[in-house]
Design a protein around this motif. Structure first.
Motif, PDB file in Angstrom:
ATOM      1  N   VAL A 103       0.838  -1.197   0.000  1.00 44.86           N
ATOM      2  CA  VAL A 103       0.000   0.000   0.000  1.00 44.86           C
ATOM      3  C   VAL A 103       0.875   1.249   0.000  1.00 44.86           C
ATOM      4  O   VAL A 103       0.593   2.238  -0.703  1.00 44.86           O
ATOM      5  CB  VAL A 103      -0.953   0.005   1.215  1.00 44.86           C
ATOM      6  CG1 VAL A 103      -1.660   1.354   1.345  1.00 44.86           C
ATOM      7  CG2 VAL A 103      -1.995  -1.115   1.086  1.00 44.86           C
ATOM      8  N   ALA A 104       1.944   1.211   0.761  1.00 41.49           N
ATOM      9  CA  ALA A 104       2.841   2.368   0.872  1.00 41.49           C
ATOM     10  C   ALA A 104       3.525   2.707  -0.444  1.00 41.49           C
ATOM     11  O   ALA A 104       4.029   3.826  -0.621  1.00 41.49           O
ATOM     12  CB  ALA A 104       3.887   2.112   1.955  1.00 41.49           C
ATOM     13  N   LEU A 105       3.523   1.769  -1.392  1.00 44.31           N
ATOM     14  CA  LEU A 105       4.171   1.996  -2.687  1.00 44.31           C
ATOM     15  C   LEU A 105       3.187   2.487  -3.756  1.00 44.31           C
ATOM     16  O   LEU A 105       3.571   2.626  -4.918  1.00 44.31           O
ATOM     17  CB  LEU A 105       4.846   0.690  -3.171  1.00 44.31           C
ATOM     18  CG  LEU A 105       6.017   0.185  -2.329  1.00 44.31           C
ATOM     19  CD1 LEU A 105       6.466  -1.188  -2.827  1.00 44.31           C
ATOM     20  CD2 LEU A 105       7.172   1.171  -2.357  1.00 44.31           C
ATOM     21  N   GLU A 106       1.942   2.769  -3.361  1.00 48.70           N
ATOM     22  CA  GLU A 106       0.940   3.184  -4.337  1.00 48.70           C
ATOM     23  C   GLU A 106       1.410   4.414  -5.112  1.00 48.70           C
ATOM     24  O   GLU A 106       1.888   5.395  -4.543  1.00 48.70           O
ATOM     25  CB  GLU A 106      -0.399   3.475  -3.650  1.00 48.70           C
ATOM     26  CG  GLU A 106      -0.332   4.553  -2.598  1.00 48.70           C
ATOM     27  CD  GLU A 106      -1.625   4.702  -1.806  1.00 48.70           C
ATOM     28  OE1 GLU A 106      -2.600   3.980  -2.093  1.00 48.70           O
ATOM     29  OE2 GLU A 106      -1.654   5.551  -0.888  1.00 48.70           O
ATOM     30  N   GLY A 107       1.302   4.319  -6.426  1.00 47.91           N
ATOM     31  CA  GLY A 107       1.694   5.423  -7.283  1.00 47.91           C
ATOM     32  C   GLY A 107       3.182   5.599  -7.457  1.00 47.91           C
ATOM     33  O   GLY A 107       3.620   6.473  -8.218  1.00 47.91           O
ATOM     34  N   LYS A 108       3.992   4.784  -6.776  1.00 40.39           N
ATOM     35  CA  LYS A 108       5.441   4.964  -6.798  1.00 40.39           C
ATOM     36  C   LYS A 108       6.177   3.900  -7.603  1.00 40.39           C
ATOM     37  O   LYS A 108       7.379   4.010  -7.838  1.00 40.39           O
ATOM     38  CB  LYS A 108       5.994   4.965  -5.367  1.00 40.39           C
ATOM     39  CG  LYS A 108       5.457   6.088  -4.488  1.00 40.39           C
ATOM     40  CD  LYS A 108       5.984   5.977  -3.071  1.00 40.39           C
ATOM     41  CE  LYS A 108       5.398   7.059  -2.171  1.00 40.39           C
ATOM     42  NZ  LYS A 108       5.876   6.930  -0.767  1.00 40.39           N
ATOM     43  N   LEU A 109       5.473   2.852  -8.019  1.00 40.59           N
ATOM     44  CA  LEU A 109       6.108   1.798  -8.815  1.00 40.59           C
ATOM     45  C   LEU A 109       6.384   2.302 -10.224  1.00 40.59           C
ATOM     46  O   LEU A 109       5.667   3.175 -10.732  1.00 40.59           O
ATOM     47  CB  LEU A 109       5.205   0.568  -8.857  1.00 40.59           C
ATOM     48  CG  LEU A 109       4.894  -0.061  -7.490  1.00 40.59           C
ATOM     49  CD1 LEU A 109       3.788  -1.103  -7.623  1.00 40.59           C
ATOM     50  CD2 LEU A 109       6.144  -0.689  -6.890  1.00 40.59           C
ATOM     51  N   LYS A 110       7.379   1.749 -10.876  1.00 43.53           N
ATOM     52  CA  LYS A 110       7.731   2.243 -12.215  1.00 43.53           C
ATOM     53  C   LYS A 110       6.568   2.117 -13.186  1.00 43.53           C
ATOM     54  O   LYS A 110       6.407   2.934 -14.086  1.00 43.53           O
ATOM     55  CB  LYS A 110       8.965   1.521 -12.749  1.00 43.53           C
ATOM     56  CG  LYS A 110       8.854   0.023 -12.907  1.00 43.53           C
ATOM     57  CD  LYS A 110      10.142  -0.557 -13.445  1.00 43.53           C
ATOM     58  CE  LYS A 110      10.153  -2.062 -13.520  1.00 43.53           C
ATOM     59  NZ  LYS A 110       9.061  -2.663 -14.254  1.00 43.53           N
ATOM     60  N   GLU A 111       5.732   1.100 -12.976  1.00 35.29           N
ATOM     61  CA  GLU A 111       4.569   0.915 -13.848  1.00 35.29           C
ATOM     62  C   GLU A 111       3.506   1.993 -13.635  1.00 35.29           C
ATOM     63  O   GLU A 111       2.593   2.144 -14.454  1.00 35.29           O
ATOM     64  CB  GLU A 111       3.933  -0.458 -13.601  1.00 35.29           C
ATOM     65  CG  GLU A 111       4.831  -1.633 -13.930  1.00 35.29           C
ATOM     66  CD  GLU A 111       5.694  -2.075 -12.758  1.00 35.29           C
ATOM     67  OE1 GLU A 111       6.295  -3.159 -12.856  1.00 35.29           O
ATOM     68  OE2 GLU A 111       5.750  -1.332 -11.733  1.00 35.29           O
ATOM     69  N   CYS A 112       3.607   2.731 -12.532  1.00 32.86           N
ATOM     70  CA  CYS A 112       2.622   3.763 -12.209  1.00 32.86           C
ATOM     71  C   CYS A 112       2.888   5.086 -12.926  1.00 32.86           C
ATOM     72  O   CYS A 112       2.033   5.976 -12.911  1.00 32.86           O
ATOM     73  CB  CYS A 112       2.605   4.024 -10.704  1.00 32.86           C
ATOM     74  SG  CYS A 112       2.222   2.578  -9.688  1.00 32.86           S
ATOM     75  N   GLU A 113       4.065   5.221 -13.520  1.00 40.33           N
ATOM     76  CA  GLU A 113       4.411   6.469 -14.193  1.00 40.33           C
ATOM     77  C   GLU A 113       3.469   6.715 -15.376  1.00 40.33           C
ATOM     78  O   GLU A 113       3.292   5.860 -16.241  1.00 40.33           O
ATOM     79  CB  GLU A 113       5.858   6.430 -14.686  1.00 40.33           C
ATOM     80  CG  GLU A 113       6.329   7.696 -15.378  1.00 40.33           C
ATOM     81  CD  GLU A 113       6.353   8.917 -14.454  1.00 40.33           C
ATOM     82  OE1 GLU A 113       6.168  10.033 -14.968  1.00 40.33           O
ATOM     83  OE2 GLU A 113       6.569   8.752 -13.225  1.00 40.33           O
ATOM     84  N   GLY A 114       2.853   7.883 -15.386  1.00 34.28           N
ATOM     85  CA  GLY A 114       1.969   8.276 -16.482  1.00 34.28           C
ATOM     86  C   GLY A 114       0.559   7.723 -16.390  1.00 34.28           C
ATOM     87  O   GLY A 114      -0.270   7.990 -17.268  1.00 34.28           O
ATOM     88  N   CYS A 115       0.232   6.988 -15.331  1.00 30.48           N
ATOM     89  CA  CYS A 115      -1.091   6.361 -15.213  1.00 30.48           C
ATOM     90  C   CYS A 115      -2.193   7.416 -15.098  1.00 30.48           C
ATOM     91  O   CYS A 115      -2.053   8.411 -14.385  1.00 30.48           O
ATOM     92  CB  CYS A 115      -1.129   5.443 -14.001  1.00 30.48           C
ATOM     93  SG  CYS A 115      -2.749   4.669 -13.730  1.00 30.48           S
ATOM     94  N   VAL A 116      -3.298   7.173 -15.799  1.00 31.78           N
ATOM     95  CA  VAL A 116      -4.468   8.057 -15.726  1.00 31.78           C
ATOM     96  C   VAL A 116      -5.757   7.251 -15.565  1.00 31.78           C
ATOM     97  O   VAL A 116      -6.828   7.693 -15.970  1.00 31.78           O
ATOM     98  CB  VAL A 116      -4.570   8.961 -16.986  1.00 31.78           C
ATOM     99  CG1 VAL A 116      -3.416   9.930 -17.064  1.00 31.78           C
ATOM    100  CG2 VAL A 116      -4.641   8.123 -18.265  1.00 31.78           C
ATOM    101  N   ILE A 117      -5.675   6.054 -14.988  1.00 27.48           N
ATOM    102  CA  ILE A 117      -6.841   5.167 -14.910  1.00 27.48           C
ATOM    103  C   ILE A 117      -7.931   5.780 -14.036  1.00 27.48           C
ATOM    104  O   ILE A 117      -7.757   5.963 -12.834  1.00 27.48           O
ATOM    105  CB  ILE A 117      -6.438   3.771 -14.405  1.00 27.48           C
ATOM    106  CG1 ILE A 117      -5.461   3.130 -15.398  1.00 27.48           C
ATOM    107  CG2 ILE A 117      -7.665   2.890 -14.224  1.00 27.48           C
ATOM    108  CD1 ILE A 117      -4.926   1.780 -14.947  1.00 27.48           C
ATOM    109  N   ASN A 118      -9.064   6.074 -14.645  1.00 29.77           N
ATOM    110  CA  ASN A 118     -10.125   6.846 -13.997  1.00 29.77           C
ATOM    111  C   ASN A 118     -10.659   6.202 -12.722  1.00 29.77           C
ATOM    112  O   ASN A 118     -10.914   6.888 -11.730  1.00 29.77           O
ATOM    113  CB  ASN A 118     -11.293   7.048 -14.968  1.00 29.77           C
ATOM    114  CG  ASN A 118     -10.861   7.714 -16.251  1.00 29.77           C
ATOM    115  OD1 ASN A 118      -9.927   8.498 -16.262  1.00 29.77           O
ATOM    116  ND2 ASN A 118     -11.531   7.391 -17.346  1.00 29.77           N
TER     117      ASN A 118
END
Length: 325
Positions: free
Chosen positions: A274-289
């Motif tokens: 949970v603490a890594l939310e939005g911080k993983l490399k796969e999260c870069e550029g995400c816009v999932i509504n």
């Protein structure tokens, strides 16, 4: 500043199976069981303890679950807001069983043109959608029309509004398309299209979260300063009764729930993810509504203020704000 520190939404995947084959989705390709009533009842108690307010019964096509009406009834009895999105192929058959059990009922539409909509969905369902609107209205339901906006159909919003939502006094939800994993949905929405969406979002009975537009203009989530709060705002449960983290679309880790969702979610192993939310490399550029929507509601930042007017507008129209407190 964080306003709410507990999960507020559960995306409950009742099955991954679907009776459509949409080109912009890969969920229907997955083999899948259906959730059981026993597991659902166990998890419902823990979702309440965790502070969840809304359960989104999703899939796949949720109406394929033959006990969906029972699941919804138990969720309502537990004090949860319920939401269901359907392609309408089965809604005419099950409408009476679902009556009064769904707070936010969404019908999916990709085009006001029958052939184009059917092609997008991979199955003939445009006529079922029109039938479903009338059946729902006869049952005193107030479905919304979710229009997934691509670069190639943004100019058809006007026809959907004029021909379908306004004559039936329905809310038109504009859902900007997003890419995820290996699913390609076409080119990104242009600046001109984003501006058109902003204009439409201000029209009568149209909902568009303006923060979605800002997020896209800013290049999506950035791992060095993440806006995504998917794992801390949203509990994702799979048809196999597993807790999926950090979100469904990324789904890098899952845990067997085994009748103990509350303790599992609070465990050190889960909270480390949970603490890594939005911080993983796969999260870069995400816009999932579906994960940004709750993210924008729990923390005061520029996106919170952008999202607030449209959120208040929708909840006022639907009357759901009363159940959130």
């Amino acid at each position: 500043m964080r306003l709410i520190k507990h999960p507020v939404l559960c995306n409950y995947y009742v099955t991954y199976r679907c009776n459509a084959t949409c080109s912009f989705c890969d969920i229907w390709e997955k083999p899948s069981p259906y959730i059981t009533l026993e597991n659902f009842r166990e998890n419902l108690k823990d979702l309440k303890k965790l502070g969840v307010k809304v359960i989104d019964f999703t899939g796949g096509e949720p109406l394929l679950h033959r006990e969906l009406d029972i699941l919804l009834e138990e969720a309502k009895r537990g004090g949860f807001l319920t939401t269901v999105t359907t392609n309408c192929l089965l809604y005419p058959k099950y409408a009476d069983r679902l009556k009064g059990k769904i707070d936010m009922l969404h019908f999916s539409l990709d085009s006001p043109d029958e052939e184009e909509h059917n092609q997008s969905r991979g199955v003939k369902c445009f006529d079922k959608l029109l039938d479903s609107i009338q059946i729902a209205k006869n049952n005193k339901e107030r479905p919304d029309i979710i229009f997934t906006v691509f670069e190639q159909n943004v100019d058809k919003i006007e026809r959907v509004w004029n021909e379908i939502t306004q004559p039936n006094d329905l809310v038109l939800i504009l859902n900007p398309v997003f890419n995820y994993n290996s699913v390609e949905t076409g080119e990104n929405l242009s600046e001109a299209s984003l501006q058109k969406l902003l204009w439409w979002g201000k029209q009568k009975n149209v909902y568009l979260n303006e923060a979605f537009i800002d997020l896209r203009k800013n290049g999506g989530n950035h791992v060095e300063n993440p806006v995504c709060r998917a794992a801390s705002t949203t509990i994702v449960i799979s048809p196999e009764n597993k807790l999926v983290l950090p979100c469904y679309h990324l789904g890098t880790k899952d845990f067997d729930i085994k009748g103990n969702l509350f303790d599992l979610y609070k465990s050190n192993e889960v909270q480390e993810i949970v603490a890594l939310e939005g911080k993983l490399k796969e999260c870069e550029g995400c816009v999932i509504n579906c994960y940004m929507q709750p993210s924008f509601s729990v923390e005061i930042n520029k996106y919170f203020w952008k999202a607030l007017p449209s959120t208040l507008k929708y909840n006022y129209i639907k009357g759901t704000w009363k159940n959130l407190f």
